[in-house]
Design an enzyme around this catalytic site. Sequence first.
Site, PDB file in Angstrom:
ATOM      1  N   VAL A 277     106.342 111.979 127.111  1.00  0.00           N
ATOM      2  CA  VAL A 277     107.662 112.289 126.935  1.00  0.00           C
ATOM      3  C   VAL A 277     107.883 113.519 127.382  1.00  0.00           C
ATOM      4  O   VAL A 277     109.028 114.096 128.106  1.00  0.00           O
ATOM      5  CB  VAL A 277     108.003 112.124 125.275  1.00  0.00           C
ATOM      6  CG1 VAL A 277     109.221 112.791 124.938  1.00  0.00           C
ATOM      7  CG2 VAL A 277     107.939 110.600 124.903  1.00  0.00           C
TER       8      VAL A 277
ATOM      9  N   GLU B  89     113.764 110.254 121.608  1.00  0.00           N
ATOM     10  CA  GLU B  89     113.795 109.984 122.953  1.00  0.00           C
ATOM     11  C   GLU B  89     113.523 108.512 123.065  1.00  0.00           C
ATOM     12  O   GLU B  89     112.777 107.572 122.340  1.00  0.00           O
ATOM     13  CB  GLU B  89     112.466 110.522 123.664  1.00  0.00           C
ATOM     14  CG  GLU B  89     112.484 110.382 125.104  1.00  0.00           C
ATOM     15  CD  GLU B  89     114.009 110.462 125.614  1.00  0.00           C
ATOM     16  OE1 GLU B  89     114.415 111.507 125.692  1.00  0.00           O
ATOM     17  OE2 GLU B  89     114.258 109.491 126.618  1.00  0.00           O
TER      18      GLU B  89
ATOM     19  N   PHE C 140     114.267  91.189 126.432  1.00  0.00           N
ATOM     20  CA  PHE C 140     113.258  91.315 125.352  1.00  0.00           C
ATOM     21  C   PHE C 140     112.891  89.838 124.805  1.00  0.00           C
ATOM     22  O   PHE C 140     112.644  89.692 123.651  1.00  0.00           O
ATOM     23  CB  PHE C 140     113.405  92.324 124.338  1.00  0.00           C
ATOM     24  CG  PHE C 140     112.963  93.648 124.639  1.00  0.00           C
ATOM     25  CD1 PHE C 140     113.206  94.158 126.022  1.00  0.00           C
ATOM     26  CD2 PHE C 140     111.657  94.099 124.263  1.00  0.00           C
ATOM     27  CE1 PHE C 140     112.623  95.448 126.279  1.00  0.00           C
ATOM     28  CE2 PHE C 140     110.958  95.388 124.737  1.00  0.00           C
ATOM     29  CZ  PHE C 140     111.446  95.973 125.908  1.00  0.00           C
ATOM     30  N   LEU C 141     113.097  88.842 125.494  1.00  0.00           N
ATOM     31  CA  LEU C 141     112.942  87.239 124.959  1.00  0.00           C
ATOM     32  C   LEU C 141     111.739  86.910 125.942  1.00  0.00           C
ATOM     33  O   LEU C 141     111.820  85.533 126.128  1.00  0.00           O
ATOM     34  CB  LEU C 141     114.033  86.682 125.016  1.00  0.00           C
ATOM     35  CG  LEU C 141     114.920  86.665 123.711  1.00  0.00           C
ATOM     36  CD1 LEU C 141     116.105  85.883 123.647  1.00  0.00           C
ATOM     37  CD2 LEU C 141     114.184  86.611 122.357  1.00  0.00           C
TER      38      LEU C 141
ATOM     39  N   CYS D 107     104.037 102.990 121.680  1.00  0.00           N
ATOM     40  CA  CYS D 107     105.265 103.032 120.747  1.00  0.00           C
ATOM     41  C   CYS D 107     105.437 101.849 119.809  1.00  0.00           C
ATOM     42  O   CYS D 107     105.594 102.009 118.573  1.00  0.00           O
ATOM     43  CB  CYS D 107     106.716 102.998 121.708  1.00  0.00           C
ATOM     44  SG  CYS D 107     106.470 104.696 122.850  1.00  0.00           S
TER      45      CYS D 107
ATOM     46  N   LYS E 293     103.001 101.343 117.292  1.00  0.00           N
ATOM     47  CA  LYS E 293     102.845 102.381 116.356  1.00  0.00           C
ATOM     48  C   LYS E 293     104.098 102.548 115.387  1.00  0.00           C
ATOM     49  O   LYS E 293     103.854 102.817 113.919  1.00  0.00           O
ATOM     50  CB  LYS E 293     102.520 103.781 117.229  1.00  0.00           C
ATOM     51  CG  LYS E 293     102.833 105.314 116.336  1.00  0.00           C
ATOM     52  CD  LYS E 293     102.562 106.051 117.374  1.00  0.00           C
ATOM     53  CE  LYS E 293     103.638 106.556 118.295  1.00  0.00           C
ATOM     54  NZ  LYS E 293     104.552 107.576 117.437  1.00  0.00           N
TER      55      LYS E 293
ATOM     56  N   LYS F  63     101.953  96.698 130.160  1.00  0.00           N
ATOM     57  CA  LYS F  63     103.186  96.390 130.878  1.00  0.00           C
ATOM     58  C   LYS F  63     103.103  96.689 132.228  1.00  0.00           C
ATOM     59  O   LYS F  63     102.186  97.573 132.472  1.00  0.00           O
ATOM     60  CB  LYS F  63     104.660  96.455 130.019  1.00  0.00           C
ATOM     61  CG  LYS F  63     104.875  98.052 130.237  1.00  0.00           C
ATOM     62  CD  LYS F  63     106.401  98.004 129.707  1.00  0.00           C
ATOM     63  CE  LYS F  63     106.800  99.489 130.064  1.00  0.00           C
ATOM     64  NZ  LYS F  63     108.027  99.825 129.453  1.00  0.00           N
TER      65      LYS F  63
ATOM     66  N   ARG G 292      97.058 101.900 126.665  1.00  0.00           N
ATOM     67  CA  ARG G 292      96.889 102.524 125.225  1.00  0.00           C
ATOM     68  C   ARG G 292      97.594 101.140 124.395  1.00  0.00           C
ATOM     69  O   ARG G 292      98.595 100.578 124.862  1.00  0.00           O
ATOM     70  CB  ARG G 292      97.650 103.734 125.057  1.00  0.00           C
ATOM     71  CG  ARG G 292      96.831 104.855 125.253  1.00  0.00           C
ATOM     72  CD  ARG G 292      97.787 106.104 124.968  1.00  0.00           C
ATOM     73  NE  ARG G 292      98.908 106.272 125.962  1.00  0.00           N
ATOM     74  CZ  ARG G 292     100.012 107.076 125.860  1.00  0.00           C
ATOM     75  NH1 ARG G 292      99.945 107.776 124.790  1.00  0.00           N
ATOM     76  NH2 ARG G 292     101.025 106.901 126.437  1.00  0.00           N
TER      77      ARG G 292
HETATM   78  C1  UGA Z   1     109.371 101.353 123.980  1.00  0.00           C
HETATM   79  C2  UGA Z   1     111.003 101.058 123.785  1.00  0.00           C
HETATM   80  O1  UGA Z   1     111.411  99.905 124.893  1.00  0.00           O
HETATM   81  C3  UGA Z   1     111.653 102.314 124.270  1.00  0.00           C
HETATM   82  O2  UGA Z   1     113.100 102.110 124.086  1.00  0.00           O
HETATM   83  C4  UGA Z   1     111.391 103.501 123.296  1.00  0.00           C
HETATM   84  O3  UGA Z   1     111.746 104.602 123.800  1.00  0.00           O
HETATM   85  C5  UGA Z   1     109.746 103.581 123.723  1.00  0.00           C
HETATM   86  O4  UGA Z   1     109.040 102.197 123.260  1.00  0.00           O
HETATM   87  C6  UGA Z   1     109.324 104.909 122.851  1.00  0.00           C
HETATM   88  O5  UGA Z   1     109.524 104.791 121.590  1.00  0.00           O
HETATM   89  O6  UGA Z   1     109.113 105.817 123.321  1.00  0.00           O
HETATM   90  P1  UGA Z   1     107.650 100.884 126.087  1.00  0.00           P
HETATM   91  O7  UGA Z   1     106.372 101.463 125.001  1.00  0.00           O
HETATM   92  O8  UGA Z   1     107.587 101.850 127.240  1.00  0.00           O
HETATM   93  O9  UGA Z   1     109.008 101.377 125.355  1.00  0.00           O
HETATM   94  O10 UGA Z   1     107.529  99.483 126.160  1.00  0.00           O
HETATM   95  P2  UGA Z   1     108.520  98.247 126.261  1.00  0.00           P
HETATM   96  O11 UGA Z   1     109.090  98.119 127.523  1.00  0.00           O
HETATM   97  O12 UGA Z   1     109.288  98.465 124.969  1.00  0.00           O
HETATM   98  O13 UGA Z   1     107.435  97.286 125.994  1.00  0.00           O
HETATM   99  C7  UGA Z   1     106.641  97.213 124.903  1.00  0.00           C
HETATM  100  C8  UGA Z   1     105.797  95.842 124.777  1.00  0.00           C
HETATM  101  O14 UGA Z   1     106.564  94.730 124.639  1.00  0.00           O
HETATM  102  C9  UGA Z   1     105.034  95.671 126.088  1.00  0.00           C
HETATM  103  O15 UGA Z   1     103.397  95.139 125.865  1.00  0.00           O
HETATM  104  C10 UGA Z   1     105.675  94.594 127.016  1.00  0.00           C
HETATM  105  O16 UGA Z   1     105.018  93.871 127.701  1.00  0.00           O
HETATM  106  C11 UGA Z   1     106.167  93.664 125.727  1.00  0.00           C
HETATM  107  N1  UGA Z   1     107.198  92.881 125.959  1.00  0.00           N
HETATM  108  C12 UGA Z   1     108.397  93.685 126.233  1.00  0.00           C
HETATM  109  C13 UGA Z   1     107.248  91.866 125.908  1.00  0.00           C
HETATM  110  O17 UGA Z   1     106.201  90.837 125.731  1.00  0.00           O
HETATM  111  N2  UGA Z   1     108.168  90.727 126.145  1.00  0.00           N
HETATM  112  C14 UGA Z   1     109.591  91.453 126.339  1.00  0.00           C
HETATM  113  O18 UGA Z   1     110.565  90.516 126.688  1.00  0.00           O
HETATM  114  C15 UGA Z   1     109.581  92.800 126.350  1.00  0.00           C
END
Ligand code: UGA
Length: 429
Positions: A12, A149, A248-249, A259, A262, A319, A326
Amino acid sequence: MANITVIGGGYVGLVVAVGFAHHGHSVVVGERDSIRVERFRAGDPVIHEPRLPELLAEAIGDGSISFTTDNRAAVDGADAVFLALPTPAMADGTVNVSAIYAVLSEIYDLLNAPAVVVTKSTVPVGENARIASFLAEHGSTAAVVSNPEFLQEGSAVDHFLAPDRIVVGSSHPAANEFIMSLYEEMPGERVTLADTTTPEIIKYASNAFLATKIAFINEIARLCDATGGDVLQVAAAMGMDDRIGGKFLNSGPGYGGSCLPKDTAALSRIGELTGVPQTVVTAVIASNLDQISYVTQYLEQQLGDLAGSTIAVLGVAFKAGTGDSRDSPAVPIIRTLMTKGATVHAYDPLAKLPSDLEDAQVDTWRDAAQSSDAVILITGWPEFGSIDFSELSTLMRGNLVYDTRNVLDGQRVENAGLRYLGMGRSAGA
Ligand code: UGA
């Protein structure tokens, strides 16, 4: 243009720093790790993030960013001091905020109005108020503003420069206004609040809600596997309702990263501590752990005994688009496969396994696939979609391809003589 200090050159912190520098502010980053500081100065952002190398080079080039290991030197003369320090969760979800107070103890005498302290780190509900009390007790007159953020890894720079919303909160209207003005050139909704607690809750509620959507669709995927439905069709039709929304589905091997796991654990713990149980998010955490376990159970069910098998794992990152492993579901999945007696060869274009698993990591998908009984895709890297499945088929010993992200063209996989299984797609490829 303001003098901005960012304490903490992590994911960040660095993105925030180069983002503000990009908009003409003068930014100093205080980062205690001298190796990191050297790399930053040389234009190496350390983390993989699109546009970050270019923006870092631009800021170094025009002198709008500098780096130091000396936090006191970093904050001296700053108009705003952004705290972007790690706030890791302990096993019970309690957030460890000691890094914040360690830094504040070092610099409080330099923090005086009109300078503003801004909390970027995700902190427990009530923490900004405690930070303000801590500073006041130590004689500092700086206002504390909560400014969570919302950037996403893999597109962090774009998200920072063009956020959906900017949330700022404190009991000091002038401080709020000043911090909001730093974002002048960025689009997005503005949310200005008169307290520091509401922004903290917005941050947790947002991440917990995203986690809930994922856990929900993953349970539906399991139901599809058990009953013959197709989760892709279910999610697509659900998403046609604007009130639900299709984002996110995407079912997968469970959410991971630094994130969502945690912050869901923290919100659940905060619920316990405040006597307001957060039962939904608590169930989501359990459901996500079930999903991670489900991946190996399902593979075992399809393959039979895993002992003596060789499994190719495609993807280590939590992802696609990031080199970050992590809290990636890949890690517990690989550990479970090994515990069950499988030999694992894992490939990722960017991310590395933790050091105790590094022997399992290989350099190419072909190395991973060699003599494998099954391929299991954990991270939805687009490049996996262009694998030559006929070649894959000749490399493998078995024929099972388990696509936990539903990113492969199942028909192409099957045309190569392989057996394709998607997540929640027992109805077909
Ligand atoms: C997440 C949030 O999306 C951000 O808005 C936030 O700012 C950030 O945390 C944070 O708190 O700093 P991020 O950790 O980069 O962002 O990752 P995401 O894109 O949210 O994905 C999180 C997990 O969910 C990944 O393992 C991803 O593969 C999984 N996921 C996401 C799914 O299994 N299905 C989905 O439809 C979307």
